[in-house]
Design an enzyme around this catalytic site. Sequence first.
Site, PDB file in Angstrom:
ATOM      1  N   ASP A   1       2.443   2.022   3.334  1.00 59.58           N
ATOM      2  CA  ASP A   1       3.396   1.032   3.840  1.00 59.58           C
ATOM      3  C   ASP A   1       4.835   1.461   3.603  1.00 59.58           C
ATOM      4  O   ASP A   1       5.727   1.111   4.376  1.00 59.58           O
ATOM      5  CB  ASP A   1       3.213  -0.324   3.130  1.00 59.58           C
TER       6      ASP A   1
ATOM      7  N   HIS B   1       0.872  -1.179   0.000  1.00 57.30           N
ATOM      8  CA  HIS B   1       0.000   0.000   0.000  1.00 57.30           C
ATOM      9  C   HIS B   1       0.907   1.226   0.000  1.00 57.30           C
ATOM     10  O   HIS B   1       2.040   1.169   0.488  1.00 57.30           O
ATOM     11  CB  HIS B   1      -0.854   0.081   1.262  1.00 57.30           C
TER      12      HIS B   1
END
Length: 437
Positions: free
Chosen positions: A105, A102
């Site tokens: 992340d 993501h």
Amino acid sequence: MSADYFAPFATVKYEGPDSTNDLAYRWYDKDRLVMGKRMEDHLRFAVCMWHSFCWPGSDVFGAGTFSRPWHAGPNDRVRAAQKREAALAFVEKLDLPFYCFHDVDVMADAETIGEFRQSFAEAVDHLEELQGKHGRRLLWGTANLFGHPRYMAGAATNPDPEVFAWAASQVRDALEATHRLGGANYVLWGGREGYDSILNTEIGVEQRNFGRFLNLVVDHKHRIGFTGTILIEPKPHEPTKHQYDFDTQTVYAFLKRFGLENEVKVNIEANHATLSGHTFEHEIAMARALGILGSIDANRGDPQNGWDTDQFPNSVEELTLAMLEVLRAGGLGNGGFNFDAKVRRQSIDAADLFHGHIGGVDTIARALLRAAAIIEDGQLERFRVDRYAGWQGELGRMIHADGTSLAQVADHAVAANHEPEARSGRQEWCENLINRF
């Protein structure tokens, strides 16, 4: 330092079923040919960033238990860079081809939309460098449209169009980053695309907005020349009570409604399948039947828990049934098996990350071998074909012919004037056959 965190570990290699080395593959022989295709190319394994490198080992009842270098202190530019470096080094140590992320992340924390875009852009520059350094590829990217408080009522389905626009900014940048990094797919995981109470929800508006958002994403994919697959990940509930992307059939109906059934496929997660009341193999088989099987998140739940425990897969028996459906579909194409799984809170050592992934890899690899053996044996497939053979005959063709009416089909039964012959489904024989493998 995070760059040295995995230094004590050698690259994981295949040593065969008799190996006693806990840090070796027993079944995953990446160059082994299975039904004419390399095992690595069948499975296309990926390591996820969020569970393995972002999650600190916390839960709703307690703080994080992991003491990895990149978890120390705030998630600033230094920590984010350490996390990226550690992640790609780990994937290389596992000798697996792909990773997934993501946007949040891989980047440092940011407050304003300008800071967010700048921080993510810096992360993408670094990831491009790391992919070359470690020889790894991106299976898919995505944007986190559920974690920040702005998304408490959803992203594409939010009552506030300003939130919709914020989400559009994240997806634009994440999709363009995925394209730049050579990603094979882009995933839309609608973690809060649903509702908790019908009392404050207008379902029709939210559905239309969700459809509009997905059409905009597909349009942007074509505008930038991204040739990968757009994927939706079905999930029945958690955190919201009612999810609009409940299961594969629900997603397909949504795609048909908005004319996207030829543009978008599904990324199926094992734990989400069981939360919806289905089996993992059912969801794959349904996606195969509908022509929208894209990719897989490999994990498992706990049958005693009603939530998404995201454990590493460890049942060859269960995975063999799933792998049968993948092989029947002709494989995953651009997709692969991403380990959307996490070690337990008490598994605090670096070695535990290796053990979790090695076990998952070997479980799926062994399931692939068993499923291929079942298909090559042919008995199960011949029985399935024979069971439906009547649909290739005169009556079956007549039923599906253009212009055939209900009355014509009914008249056939009247003219035949006999009870159809009952035939055994032979379920027990099928189950015994599977168990022999």
